[in-house]
Write a protein that holds these residues in place. Structure first.
Motif, PDB file in Angstrom:
ATOM      1  N   PRO A 388      14.107 -13.580  19.424  1.00  0.00           N
ATOM      2  CA  PRO A 388      12.769 -14.181  19.381  1.00  0.00           C
ATOM      3  C   PRO A 388      12.391 -14.621  17.974  1.00  0.00           C
ATOM      4  N   SER A 463      12.300  -7.311  24.685  1.00  0.00           N
ATOM      5  CA  SER A 463      12.756  -8.624  24.233  1.00  0.00           C
ATOM      6  C   SER A 463      13.821  -9.251  25.132  1.00  0.00           C
ATOM      7  N   GLU A 466      13.313 -12.837  26.930  1.00  0.00           N
ATOM      8  CA  GLU A 466      13.262 -13.946  25.971  1.00  0.00           C
ATOM      9  C   GLU A 466      14.641 -14.221  25.373  1.00  0.00           C
ATOM     10  N   ARG A 469      16.727 -16.012  27.917  1.00  0.00           N
ATOM     11  CA  ARG A 469      16.270 -17.401  28.069  1.00  0.00           C
ATOM     12  C   ARG A 469      16.793 -18.276  26.939  1.00  0.00           C
ATOM     13  N   ARG A 470      16.816 -17.744  25.727  1.00  0.00           N
ATOM     14  CA  ARG A 470      17.264 -18.513  24.569  1.00  0.00           C
ATOM     15  C   ARG A 470      18.794 -18.666  24.530  1.00  0.00           C
TER      16      ARG A 470
END
Length: 534
Positions: A388, A463, A466, A469-470
């Motif tokens: 993140p 986390s 996220e 997703r990244r």
């Protein structure tokens, strides 16, 4: 009188008077016997037995004499002692195939490394030691196949990060019970260097049981710490059950050390730097203690603050395991080793993770005689992992992209289509693709979780969504403790070979006797750099 006793009592008949080495051994035996009489009744094999680095014709056998494991020199006076050893085709030792006598020397903390040769390939053997009247536990090992053989399968476990204070080593008990393993790869963090805490006290991670002593700096400090870890019954069982290929990461010396640079590197976070020549003294002590505590060959005896830890072990034409060292030759972590957005130093074109010599050695070996599966067994995550806020970890390959690009380009140029990366260090489990700058997948990677470090853990972290997703190339994450099990097969005719990987976990480590749970299973086929969840 059994055969091992006869070896000890009849040294002349066995030919130990021949040569300078034999004379030195004989000279040590008289005072050693006197010491053993005085030490009668104490078990010198409290640290168990181990084997490692299997070749087709032999293996390394290890033990270390320590009747008082946490005492200086293991509670022994500084006199060399003869230690008998036997290798047999059965656990009852009715068919002994090799035997001899080694010296446990005080200069090496009474560690014994026996490089046995003359064994048959690809078969199990049993071994044991004797010092005086004391007999060790029995270990089981296995030799590697011949270079031209094509085994039906190759089974390897990847495990590490075993913080004594953070929990019980139950995962090692489950590893001991894994059937038909060819080898266990220990990626590192065998010990943690931190000072002991009282159970229940505050600090990084839980304190379930206490380290003995303060933070490790001297040879005696490190010896004591390894001895304490080696007394764990679950770890003893795993070493006795399977041969190991061991490497080291950072905590065997100092958290996040890099090359000649200590954690205390003069950065904003740690402004009081340790000069490299002073840090070298600590590294020398740490490397000697590591060598003394591991089933490795004499070629890995350290020279001061350097040690040759990278090596290549072949398991016929099916698998080659390249054990890599991502600590000793790397550059210092960029950006002050603070997880965050990359600074300009991350982009340096000459960044080194393996060092030029080890990098060339690896790529040359990949081209020399490719196996069906090429396993790059190393310490820190190689796959891209954007965190993140566009952050990266400065201790992983993400902070050394030029070094990663050189390696992946080398794999592509050599047409290595079945490369599998094993890693650890982050205490959590990951599976994904190692991708080039253009996003193409070059290898697959499986990151084993810790054995205990950071305690019980959880299924996910805040986390996790996220990060996944990244990073669409990452297929799996889990935050329980455990290990990974890999089974490679060659394939036949129209049937492709497979690498099947299982993420095995325990639901807790802060109390003993956790059951084993399988969290995920993946299959990769030869010629396909794609993971399929089974």
């Amino acid at each position: 009188m059994d055969s091992l006793h006869r070896h000890i009592l009849d040294l002349d008949r066995r030919g130990l008077l021949r040569g300078a080495t034999a004379l030195a051994a004989l000279a040590a035996i008289g005072p050693a016997r006197a010491q053993m009489v005085a030490e009668a009744g104490r078990d010198p094999f409290t640290l168990g037995v181990a084997s490692g680095d299997p070749w087709p014709d032999g293996v390394v056998l290890w033990t270390r004499l320590a009747p008082e494991p946490l005492a200086p020199m293991g509670g022994l006076l500084p006199v060399a002692r003869p230690v008998g050893w036997e290798v047999a085709k059965d656990d009852g030792f009715t068919r002994i195939v090799q035997s001899g006598i080694a010296l446990a020397r005080p200069e090496l903390g009474f560690a014994v490394h026996v490089e046995v040769t003359g064994l048959a390939p690809a078969r199990p053997y049993w071994y044991r030691f004797r010092a005086g009247a004391a007999v060790s536990g029995i270990g089981r090992t296995r030799t590697a196949p011949t270079p031209d053989a094509m085994p039906d399968r190759f089974r390897v476990v990847n495990a590490g990060c075993q913080h004594w204070e953070h929990g019980h080593f139950t995962a090692w008990r489950h590893i001991a019970e894994e059937p038909d393993l060819d080898v266990v790869f220990h990626y590192g963090d065998y010990i943690y260097e931190y000072a002991g805490r009282q159970p229940g006290s505050r600090g990084w991670g839980p304190a379930i049981r206490s380290h003995a002593g303060a933070e490790t700096y001297t040879l005696e400090n490190y010896r004591q710490r390894y001895a304490q870890y080696h007394t764990d019954p679950d770890l003893i069982a795993a070493h006795a059950a399977h041969p190991f290929i061991v490497s080291f990461d950072d905590h065997e010396v100092d958290n996040n050390w890099a090359g000649r640079i200590s954690e205390e590197d003069g950065s904003a976070r740690r402004p009081v730097a340790v000069p490299p020549e002073i840090f070298a003294l600590r590294k020398a002590a740490a490397f000697q203690a590591w060598y003394e505590a591991m089933p490795v060959r004499a070629s890995m005896l350290p020279r001061g603050d350097t040690i040759g830890a990278h090596r290549r072990l072949r398991f016929g034409r099916l698998a080659t395991l390249h054990a890599l060292d991502t600590r000793q030759y790397r550059d210092d972590q960029p950006c002050g080793d603070v997880t965050g957005r990359p600074c300009d130093a991350v982009l340096r074109p000459d960044a080194q993770m393996l060092g030029a010599a080890q990098e060339a050695w690896l790529l040359d070996g990949l081209a020399e005689r490719p196996a069906t599966w090429e396993i790059l067994a190393q310490q820190v995550m190689m796959m891209r992992r954007e965190l993140p806020n566009d952050a990266i970890s400065m201790d992983k390959w993400d902070a050394y992209p030029a070094a990663r690009t050189r390696l992946l380009t080398g794999l592509r140029d050599r047409r290595i289509s079945n490369a599998v990366v094993l890693s650890g260090d982050v205490h959590t489990a990951w599976a994904g693709s190692v991708t080039a700058e253009d996003g193409s997948a070059i290898a697959t990677e499986f990151t084993a979780p810790s054995v205990t470090s950071e305690g019980d853990g959880s299924e996910i972290q805040n986390s996790t969504p996220e990060i996944l997703r990244r990073n669409p190339h990452i297929a799996f994450f889990n935050n329980r403790r455990g290990y990974t099990l890999h089974e490679a097969t060659p394939g036949h005719e129209a049937t492709p070979g497979r690498m099947e990987t299982v993420f095995r976990a325990v639901p807790f480590v802060t109390r003993p006797d956790a059951p084993r749970e399988d969290k995920a299973r993946f299959v990769q086929e030869t010629g396909q750099v794609t993971l399929h969840r089974a």
